[in-house]
Design a protein around this motif. Structure first.
Motif, PDB file in Angstrom:
ATOM      1  N   UNK A  45       0.831  -1.205   0.000  1.00 33.37           N
ATOM      2  CA  UNK A  45       0.000   0.000   0.000  1.00 33.37           C
ATOM      3  C   UNK A  45       0.863   1.251   0.000  1.00 33.37           C
ATOM      4  N   UNK A  46       0.478   2.203  -0.836  1.00 31.43           N
ATOM      5  CA  UNK A  46       1.157   3.497  -0.881  1.00 31.43           C
ATOM      6  C   UNK A  46       0.277   4.590  -0.290  1.00 31.43           C
ATOM      7  N   UNK A  47      -0.827   4.226   0.337  1.00 26.13           N
ATOM      8  CA  UNK A  47      -1.784   5.220   0.821  1.00 26.13           C
ATOM      9  C   UNK A  47      -1.104   6.226   1.755  1.00 26.13           C
ATOM     10  N   UNK A  48      -1.336   7.501   1.468  1.00 23.12           N
ATOM     11  CA  UNK A  48      -0.753   8.568   2.268  1.00 23.12           C
ATOM     12  C   UNK A  48       0.616   9.019   1.812  1.00 23.12           C
ATOM     13  N   UNK A  49       1.248   8.270   0.925  1.00 25.49           N
ATOM     14  CA  UNK A  49       2.598   8.625   0.487  1.00 25.49           C
ATOM     15  C   UNK A  49       2.550   9.713  -0.581  1.00 25.49           C
ATOM     16  N   UNK A  50       3.609  10.502  -0.634  1.00 26.17           N
ATOM     17  CA  UNK A  50       3.714  11.623  -1.560  1.00 26.17           C
ATOM     18  C   UNK A  50       4.988  11.472  -2.388  1.00 26.17           C
ATOM     19  N   UNK A  51       4.851  11.639  -3.707  1.00 34.77           N
ATOM     20  CA  UNK A  51       5.977  11.567  -4.631  1.00 34.77           C
ATOM     21  C   UNK A  51       5.989  12.819  -5.502  1.00 34.77           C
ATOM     22  N   UNK A  52       7.104  13.077  -6.142  1.00 35.39           N
ATOM     23  CA  UNK A  52       7.138  14.125  -7.168  1.00 35.39           C
ATOM     24  C   UNK A  52       6.189  13.726  -8.287  1.00 35.39           C
ATOM     25  N   UNK A  53       5.339  14.642  -8.717  1.00 37.87           N
ATOM     26  CA  UNK A  53       4.310  14.310  -9.699  1.00 37.87           C
ATOM     27  C   UNK A  53       4.898  13.782 -10.994  1.00 37.87           C
ATOM     28  N   UNK A  54       6.022  14.349 -11.432  1.00 42.66           N
ATOM     29  CA  UNK A  54       6.560  13.935 -12.729  1.00 42.66           C
ATOM     30  C   UNK A  54       7.248  12.579 -12.683  1.00 42.66           C
ATOM     31  N   UNK A  55       7.315  11.963 -11.511  1.00 42.32           N
ATOM     32  CA  UNK A  55       7.914  10.638 -11.385  1.00 42.32           C
ATOM     33  C   UNK A  55       6.882   9.529 -11.216  1.00 42.32           C
ATOM     34  N   UNK A  56       5.609   9.859 -11.215  1.00 41.86           N
ATOM     35  CA  UNK A  56       4.576   8.846 -11.007  1.00 41.86           C
ATOM     36  C   UNK A  56       3.633   8.781 -12.198  1.00 41.86           C
ATOM     37  N   UNK A  57       3.011   7.630 -12.346  1.00 41.63           N
ATOM     38  CA  UNK A  57       2.078   7.421 -13.458  1.00 41.63           C
ATOM     39  C   UNK A  57       0.941   8.427 -13.416  1.00 41.63           C
ATOM     40  N   UNK A  58       0.221   8.454 -12.294  1.00 43.02           N
ATOM     41  CA  UNK A  58      -0.935   9.346 -12.185  1.00 43.02           C
ATOM     42  C   UNK A  58      -0.509  10.803 -12.167  1.00 43.02           C
ATOM     43  N   UNK A  59       0.619  11.088 -11.538  1.00 38.76           N
ATOM     44  CA  UNK A  59       1.094  12.460 -11.510  1.00 38.76           C
ATOM     45  C   UNK A  59       1.334  13.005 -12.906  1.00 38.76           C
ATOM     46  N   UNK A  60       1.921  12.190 -13.774  1.00 47.40           N
ATOM     47  CA  UNK A  60       2.146  12.600 -15.155  1.00 47.40           C
ATOM     48  C   UNK A  60       0.829  12.834 -15.877  1.00 47.40           C
ATOM     49  N   UNK A  61      -0.144  11.952 -15.655  1.00 47.40           N
ATOM     50  CA  UNK A  61      -1.446  12.106 -16.304  1.00 47.40           C
ATOM     51  C   UNK A  61      -2.121  13.410 -15.876  1.00 47.40           C
ATOM     52  N   UNK A  62      -1.991  13.756 -14.599  1.00 49.11           N
ATOM     53  CA  UNK A  62      -2.616  14.975 -14.098  1.00 49.11           C
ATOM     54  C   UNK A  62      -1.860  16.212 -14.567  1.00 49.11           C
ATOM     55  N   UNK A  63      -0.547  16.115 -14.694  1.00 47.40           N
ATOM     56  CA  UNK A  63       0.221  17.218 -15.261  1.00 47.40           C
ATOM     57  C   UNK A  63      -0.133  17.422 -16.736  1.00 47.40           C
ATOM     58  N   UNK A  64      -0.419  16.332 -17.434  1.00 48.97           N
ATOM     59  CA  UNK A  64      -0.765  16.420 -18.851  1.00 48.97           C
ATOM     60  C   UNK A  64      -2.063  17.178 -19.076  1.00 48.97           C
ATOM     61  N   UNK A  65      -2.868  17.312 -18.037  1.00 52.96           N
ATOM     62  CA  UNK A  65      -4.145  18.016 -18.144  1.00 52.96           C
ATOM     63  C   UNK A  65      -3.991  19.526 -18.014  1.00 52.96           C
TER      64      UNK A  65
END
Length: 258
Positions: free
Chosen positions: A133-153
């Motif tokens: 589980x990664x719940x609650x964890x924070x990563x740099x957005x440009x290093x994660x799958x979902x973060x990249x998708x949200x940046x693409x928006x």
């Protein structure tokens, strides 16, 4: 290759982990009871009570007259953000469980805040070798799958604001190459999904799709994570199809809930 961002500590302290996770839940989602925190942490009510009591002592939490715990002064967060995150998580959990039942890989829901991506829900699969589980964890957005998708928006202007040089004066090495990032985000917008191969953590592969509101704005990212040794590129289209179906079902639930 980028270094892994979330290497587990060699000597983890369970009590500290419980306190940090409980504080994150209160900050992101609003009020919770002792029983709810105990269930989320997977601990006894007595343990959850001690964790919450310490958070109250240090002003990370407060307890209402109705015995519900909420984020304290140290963890102030806008009520609107709490409401949205809580609503997203509650609506997503049944879909995450169905993804796990179908694919037997760990499923996640992630939101973006500035240049970071936060895991707000995570359901582990049953396989012995699995991504935890990664719940609650924070990563740099440009290093994660979902973060990249949200940046693409984001628009060009919004992306420039997120990665403005002045925001990185004290940490210039953390600022991504914007030209390369823009090119990658353009590909993601065209594909409609993202694949992360050991970009955030060594040995991990994740595939994700966006979750959008009725206006088409990306609210979150839905992903599955698996050990790299189990990832088969020939299954990619099938994984994306299943994730896309779950994302659309979640979007329908969110639209009905408004």
């Amino acid at each position: 290759m980028d270094k892994p961002l979330k290497t587990p500590p060699p000597y983890p302290i369970a009590s500290v982990d419980h306190a940090l996770r409980a504080a994150t839940i209160l900050q992101m989602e609003g009020g919770s009871t002792v029983s709810q925190i105990a269930e989320r942490l997977g601990v006894a009510r007595s343990t959850a009570h001690r964790v919450l009591a310490m958070l109250v002592h240090r002003d990370f939490a407060v307890q209402d007259e109705d015995r519900v715990y909420r984020a304290g002064p140290v963890l102030e967060l806008a009520a609107h953000s709490q409401s949205l995150v809580s609503r997203l998580r509650a609506a997503a959990l049944p879909h995450l469980h169905r993804i796990v039942d179908l694919l037997d890989e760990t499923a996640n829901l992630i939101v973006r805040t500035g240049d970071t991506a936060r895991f707000i829900a995570s359901v582990e699969c049953r396989q012995a070798l699995r991504v935890g589980s990664r719940e609650g964890m924070v990563f740099s957005a440009h290093r994660t799958t979902a973060g990249l998708l949200l940046l693409a928006d984001l628009s060009v202007e919004e992306l420039d604001e997120v990665y403005a040089p002045e925001r990185y004066r004290d940490r210039p090495a953390d600022r991504p190459d914007l030209a390369a990032l823009r090119a990658e985000l353009k590909r993601l917008r065209r594909n409609g999904f993202a694949v992360n191969r050991e970009r955030s953590e060594r040995g991990l592969v994740a595939i994700g799709v966006p979750v959008r509101d009725r206006d088409g704005t990306a609210l979150a990212g839905l992903s599955v994570s698996m050990p790299g040794v189990r990832y088969d590129p020939h299954r990619l289209q099938s994984l994306v199809t299943h994730l896309g179906a779950a994302a659309h079902a979640l979007e329908d639930d969110l639209a009905e809930d408004r």
